[in-house]
Design a protein around this motif. Structure first.
Motif, PDB file in Angstrom:
ATOM      1  N   ALA A   8      12.128  -1.470  -2.955  1.00 17.32           N
ATOM      2  CA  ALA A   8      11.060  -2.032  -3.766  1.00 17.32           C
ATOM      3  C   ALA A   8       9.779  -2.144  -2.968  1.00 17.32           C
ATOM      4  N   ALA A   9       8.649  -2.062  -3.701  1.00 16.32           N
ATOM      5  CA  ALA A   9       7.359  -2.226  -3.045  1.00 16.32           C
ATOM      6  C   ALA A   9       7.049  -3.707  -2.913  1.00 16.32           C
ATOM      7  N   GLY A  10       6.145  -4.026  -1.985  1.00 17.56           N
ATOM      8  CA  GLY A  10       5.737  -5.410  -1.807  1.00 17.56           C
ATOM      9  C   GLY A  10       6.263  -6.010  -0.517  1.00 17.56           C
ATOM     10  N   LEU A  11       6.024  -7.317  -0.377  1.00 21.35           N
ATOM     11  CA  LEU A  11       6.344  -8.020   0.856  1.00 21.35           C
ATOM     12  C   LEU A  11       7.571  -8.909   0.731  1.00 21.35           C
ATOM     13  N   GLY A  76       6.085   2.997  -5.384  1.00 22.48           N
ATOM     14  CA  GLY A  76       4.894   2.668  -4.610  1.00 22.48           C
ATOM     15  C   GLY A  76       4.681   3.640  -3.464  1.00 22.48           C
ATOM     16  N   TRP A  77       3.778   3.271  -2.569  1.00 24.17           N
ATOM     17  CA  TRP A  77       3.458   4.117  -1.428  1.00 24.17           C
ATOM     18  C   TRP A  77       4.524   3.989  -0.345  1.00 24.17           C
ATOM     19  N   VAL A  78       4.834   5.099   0.297  1.00 19.51           N
ATOM     20  CA  VAL A  78       5.829   5.132   1.366  1.00 19.51           C
ATOM     21  C   VAL A  78       5.105   5.255   2.701  1.00 19.51           C
ATOM     22  N   GLN A 117      -4.876  -3.044  -2.346  1.00 26.78           N
ATOM     23  CA  GLN A 117      -4.364  -2.055  -3.282  1.00 26.78           C
ATOM     24  C   GLN A 117      -4.052  -0.687  -2.715  1.00 26.78           C
ATOM     25  N   TYR A 118      -4.786  -0.176  -1.771  1.00 28.10           N
ATOM     26  CA  TYR A 118      -4.509   1.139  -1.180  1.00 28.10           C
ATOM     27  C   TYR A 118      -4.533   2.254  -2.210  1.00 28.10           C
ATOM     28  N   PHE A 129      -2.483  -2.395  -0.468  1.00 26.10           N
ATOM     29  CA  PHE A 129      -2.282  -2.138   0.954  1.00 26.10           C
ATOM     30  C   PHE A 129      -1.128  -3.011   1.433  1.00 26.10           C
ATOM     31  N   LEU A 130      -1.013  -4.173   0.828  1.00 21.77           N
ATOM     32  CA  LEU A 130       0.086  -5.084   1.142  1.00 21.77           C
ATOM     33  C   LEU A 130       1.155  -5.071   0.062  1.00 21.77           C
ATOM     34  N   GLN A 131       0.720  -5.027  -1.188  1.00 26.77           N
ATOM     35  CA  GLN A 131       1.610  -5.316  -2.300  1.00 26.77           C
ATOM     36  C   GLN A 131       2.357  -4.108  -2.830  1.00 26.77           C
ATOM     37  N   ASP A 132       1.709  -2.974  -2.922  1.00 23.35           N
ATOM     38  CA  ASP A 132       2.326  -1.812  -3.565  1.00 23.35           C
ATOM     39  C   ASP A 132       2.781  -0.757  -2.565  1.00 23.35           C
TER      40      ASP A 132
END
Length: 215
Positions: A8-11, A76-78, A117-118, A129-132
């Motif tokens: 999952a994406a996020g922190l 999300g981003w890898v 957001q990145y 940038f942090l979340q997704d």
């Protein structure tokens, strides 16, 4: 580029977060951030290194990751992994630049957005940038911030607190010069105002002896 990466994406899977700070540039902050991340990864800790110095990203070059690309999956981003065991995940805007010579010229709102957001949209360049980003399960996330007390630090810290992430504190990097040491006091004051614990101060290059004057 697409990827079928899992997780999952996020922190939500990040156990500890440490922010690397400095009062001025040129003190070796990014090098210290990379060394901390590499050391943790070498100890078998799942580690992430996030470079939010949007105008002067250095992590990619320090770690020898030029030419690598971030990938995107449905979650999300890898991030880019710096080692075969995938113990060290790295994310930086430098991965999006066509050349290491390219300059990033952004005003405050766009920088703040990038940290979150990145993605290349106005006011969207910083919760993702942090979340997704698919950080997955991390023991430590090391965040390399730009020098001083600017938008990137404030946006990052405020978002982490709002997300309920365990922000362990900040590590401040300086050099022995009086001007640099004086700026440390400003960083400590900054951390106190934002209620960020100061984990310590690294005096980088403290053992350096000038080959010319031997000072």
């Amino acid at each position: 580029m697409q990827s079928n990466g899992s997780g999952a994406a996020g922190l939500g899977g990040v156990k500890h977060v440490v922010i690397i700070l400095s009062g001025k540039g040129g003190v070796g902050k990014s090098t210290v951030a990379a060394q901390v991340a590499l050391t943790l990864a070498s100890m078998g800790k799942k580690t992430g290194l996030l470079d939010v110095d949007l105008c002067g990203p250095s992590a990619v070059r320090v770690l020898g990751l030029e030419g690598k690309e971030v990938m995107q999956s449905s979650q999300g981003w890898v991030p880019v992994y710096a080692d075969a065991s995938q113990n060290l995940a790295v994310l930086s805007i430098a991965f999006l630049l066509k050349s290491t010579e390219d300059a990033v010229v952004w005003r405050g709102p766009k920088k703040n957005s990038m940290i979150k957001q990145y993605c290349p949209l106005p006011r969207a360049f910083a919760v993702r940038f942090l979340q997704d980003v698919m950080w997955g399960e991390l023991d430590y996330l090391i965040i390399d911030t730009p020098p001083g007390t600017s938008d990137e630090q404030i946006s990052t810290i405020e978002f982490l607190k709002a997300s309920g992430v365990n922000l362990d504190g900040g590590l401040i990097v300086t050099t022995p010069q009086a001007v640099s040491v004086a700026d440390v006091r400003k960083e400590i004051s900054f951390c106190r105002k934002l209620e960020v614990p100061v984990l310590g101060v690294v005096e980088n290059m403290s053992g350096f002896v000038c080959p010319c004057c031997e000072e």
